[in-house]
Each structure stands twice: as structure tokens, then as C-alpha cells.
Design an enzyme around this catalytic site. Structure first.
Site, PDB file in Angstrom:
ATOM      1  N   GLU A  23       0.862  -1.200   0.000  1.00 26.68           N
ATOM      2  CA  GLU A  23       0.000   0.000   0.000  1.00 26.68           C
ATOM      3  C   GLU A  23       0.893   1.243   0.000  1.00 26.68           C
ATOM      4  OE1 GLU A  23      -2.696   1.678  -0.062  1.00 26.68           O
ATOM      5  OE2 GLU A  23      -4.431   0.365   0.224  1.00 26.68           O
ATOM      6  N   ARG A 107      -7.632   0.591  12.900  1.00 26.47           N
ATOM      7  CA  ARG A 107      -6.283   1.000  12.497  1.00 26.47           C
ATOM      8  C   ARG A 107      -6.407   1.995  11.354  1.00 26.47           C
ATOM      9  NH1 ARG A 107      -4.753  -0.735   7.536  1.00 26.47           N
ATOM     10  NH2 ARG A 107      -5.463  -2.754   6.717  1.00 26.47           N
ATOM     11  N   ASN A 109      -5.562   3.327   7.631  1.00 23.51           N
ATOM     12  CA  ASN A 109      -5.371   2.658   6.352  1.00 23.51           C
ATOM     13  C   ASN A 109      -4.764   3.652   5.359  1.00 23.51           C
ATOM     14  OD1 ASN A 109      -5.578   0.252   4.807  1.00 23.51           O
ATOM     15  ND2 ASN A 109      -7.360   1.063   3.742  1.00 23.51           N
ATOM     16  N   ASN A 156     -10.532   4.097   1.824  1.00 22.76           N
ATOM     17  CA  ASN A 156      -9.387   4.219   0.908  1.00 22.76           C
ATOM     18  C   ASN A 156      -9.455   5.564   0.185  1.00 22.76           C
ATOM     19  OD1 ASN A 156      -7.458   1.851   0.690  1.00 22.76           O
ATOM     20  ND2 ASN A 156      -9.420   0.778   0.707  1.00 22.76           N
ATOM     21  N   ASP A 206      -9.859   0.477  -4.226  1.00 14.80           N
ATOM     22  CA  ASP A 206      -8.815   0.600  -3.209  1.00 14.80           C
ATOM     23  C   ASP A 206      -8.145   1.964  -3.377  1.00 14.80           C
ATOM     24  OD1 ASP A 206      -6.639  -0.023  -1.357  1.00 14.80           O
ATOM     25  OD2 ASP A 206      -7.204  -2.110  -1.614  1.00 14.80           O
TER      26      ASP A 206
END
Length: 300
Positions: A23, A107, A109, A156, A206
């Protein structure tokens, strides 16, 4: 100006890293290198195309998004619980704001800086079940605000339109790319509309980026591709095919910002698929005739 379809070459593997969850792509003009991460392995990677150098750092926590700093050394990053500064030159890590202590299952991202140098980072449920994710704006230590809290399971993006008046943000689990009214001076998010919904078989939206013509390039988790879209109609203009299913993020880089770098993941692939997709978790590059925009730096 009419939006045209870009010309795209064939994707090639530039680093067979086998990332569990690649990522966080960010091209550094001053280092002429691409930073990217492996979230679940707590790894920051740097790839230098001119020399082929591959460098990695292990952090004490998940790392998910990366931005260069304008004044301080090194990088602004997101760790599991919040924002931090990290200097690859000496390994110094400075933890900063952790904005949601009441959501211990979350968490951070994906994330990016806007044109004014504010760092936007989204959170998600680590177990990918609960709609507990939100979007935060980080202006500097002690200045972090919750900008969107719309019950996201996985967040995202974001990326912005060329004029800065629209922020695109992905509600990944619902296969939805949302377009939000955005005030670039105030740094506030307004009303939203559905910009694009992924069709059945097209996976989940994403990471994404905007090019110099305003086109959106979106990674498809579960569909082995990156698609390019008209920023007004959402119509698909082109598609980059990849040799592995889980495509996670994209960024333009290289000396002319015409190389599209693409990350991928091994996470959630069966043993059979991993055997059939040996490049799962690799970093890819594809040459295009599109020109990217320089990554915005964190103003601090």
C-alpha cells in the site's frame, strides 16, 4: 477540454517483494524514488528506479500511508493508532496525534496530503467487520480533527479534482467511490454523491490518484487491474491488467511522472491462488502517456 483515453504499456514487476499487504505509494521527487509500505508486516520500502536499489525499514507498528515533509526531515506517516514523523536517514520515529482512543479495534489505512499540505488519513476496523472507520485531517501536532464519520468498514483514498473542489473517497466494502464537496481553503468536507459503483466481478475500489488531465486511476482489490476514469462522468477510459488479484494502490512517478507504480497484496489469497500468482505482493510499473501530479507534501 475533452478527456481522452490514455495510452498504456504492459505492466512489469520491479520488485517481487511478496508483500502481505502492499500500500501507501508516494513518489519522492527529491530522492527520485518511490516509497511504499507493507501494512501488516510493519515495513516501509523505497524503490529507486534509476539504480534498481531496494531499501526497507521495519517499524514497531503497522504503517499505511506516507507523505514527504516540506520543512522537517523525512516523512509524515500513519501508524496503527495515529500520525507520526519518521526519518529514514536515521530511523527516528516521533509518534503524534492518536485521534480515536475510543475505537481500539481500528487501524489507520490509506491517506494523502491535499494541496495545502494537510494530511488526510482514514481508519478502518482491523477485523474488517464493523462500520467504525472515519476520515481525519491532520494539520500538525495537536491539530487533528475528525472530518467524516459515516460508518465506513474500510476507507481508501482520498484524491482530489484538479480545481480542488471535489474530494474523492472510497467506501470500499460497498464498492462505492464517493465525491464530496471540498473547500480547499478551509479544509472542510461537504455534501457527497455517488461518483462510481464497481460492477459485479470488478472487485473493490482501493487506492487511487489523479493525473494532470484530472482522470482518476483506481486500484481494484480482487479484480487484478487498475482502471482510469473520466472525472466528470466516471466513464472508464482504460484498464491496466495485472498478474495478481489484489491490487491496492497507485502513484505516478519517474523523472517525467509518466510511470504508474502499482502495489499488490498476498493477503486473503488462497494457497491455490498464491501458487498460481507468484507475483502477488509485488510492486509493478507501467509506462503511460499520462502525466501524474507531484505528490503533495505535508506542511511541517
Amino acid at each position: 477540454m475533452a478527456i481522452t483515453a490514455p495510452s498504456i504499456g504492459t505492466a512489469r514487476c520491479v520488485w517481487a517483494a511478496g508483500a502481505t499487504l502492499g500500500e501507501g505509494t508516494c513518489w519522492s521527487p527529491r530522492e527520485r524514488a518511490l516509497y511504499w509500505v507493507d501494512i501488516l508486516e510493519h515495513r516501509l520500502h523505497r524503490f529507486t528506479p534509476a539504480s534498481g536499489e531496494q531499501r526497507s525499514w521495519t517499524l514497531p507498528d503497522t504503517i499505511s500511508a506516507v507523505a514527504e515533509r516540506t520543512r522537517g526531515p523525512g516523512l509524515a506517516i500513519t501508524l496503527r493508532r495515529g500520525f507520526a514523523f519518521f526519518d529514514p536517514a536515521d530511523g527516528t520515529l516521533q509518534r503524534l496525534d492518536e485521534p480515536e482512543p475510543e475505537r481500539p479495534g481500528n487501524r489507520f489505512n490509506d491517506g494523502k496530503c491535499d494541496a495545502q499540505g494537510r494530511f488526510w488519513g482514514g481508519t478502518m476496523d482491523f477485523a474488517i467487520r464493523e462500520p467504525s472507520g472515519a476520515l481525519y485531517r491532520f494539520d500538525g501536532p495537536g491539530h487533528c480533527m475528525r472530518a467524516l464519520d459515516a460508518g465506513f468498514v474500510v476507507t481508501n483514498g482520498p484524491t482530489w479534482s484538479l480545481d480542488g473542489s471535489t474530494m474523492f473517497f472510497n467506501d470500499t466494502v460497498n464498492k462505492s467511490v464517493r465525491a464530496y464537496a471540498f473547500d480547499p481553503l478551509a479544509g472542510t468536507v461537504g455534501a457527497s454523491r455517488e461518483f462510481l459503483v464497481f460492477a459485479k466481478g470488478d472487485g473493490y475500489p482501493d487506492g487511487m490518484t489523479t493525473d494532470a488531465d484530472g482522470r482518476l486511476w483506481i486500484a481494484h482489490w480482487g479484480a487484478a487491474c487498475v482502471s482510469c476514469h473520466d472525472p466528470v462522468s466516471g466513464a472508464e477510459l482504460a484498464r491496466v491488467e495485472l498478474p495478481t488479484d489484489h491490487i491496492t494502490n497507485v502513484a505516478f512517478g519517474g523523472p517525467d511522472l509518466k510511470t504508474l507504480f502499482i502495489t499488490s497484496a498476498r493477503f486473503e489469497l488462497s494457497a491455490e491462488k498464491l501458487a498460481a500468482q507468484p507475483l502477488a505482493g509485488a510492486l509493478f510499473a507501467v509506462e503511460t502517456d499520462a502525466t501524474g501530479l507531484p505528490a503533495n507534501r505535508f506542511d511541517g
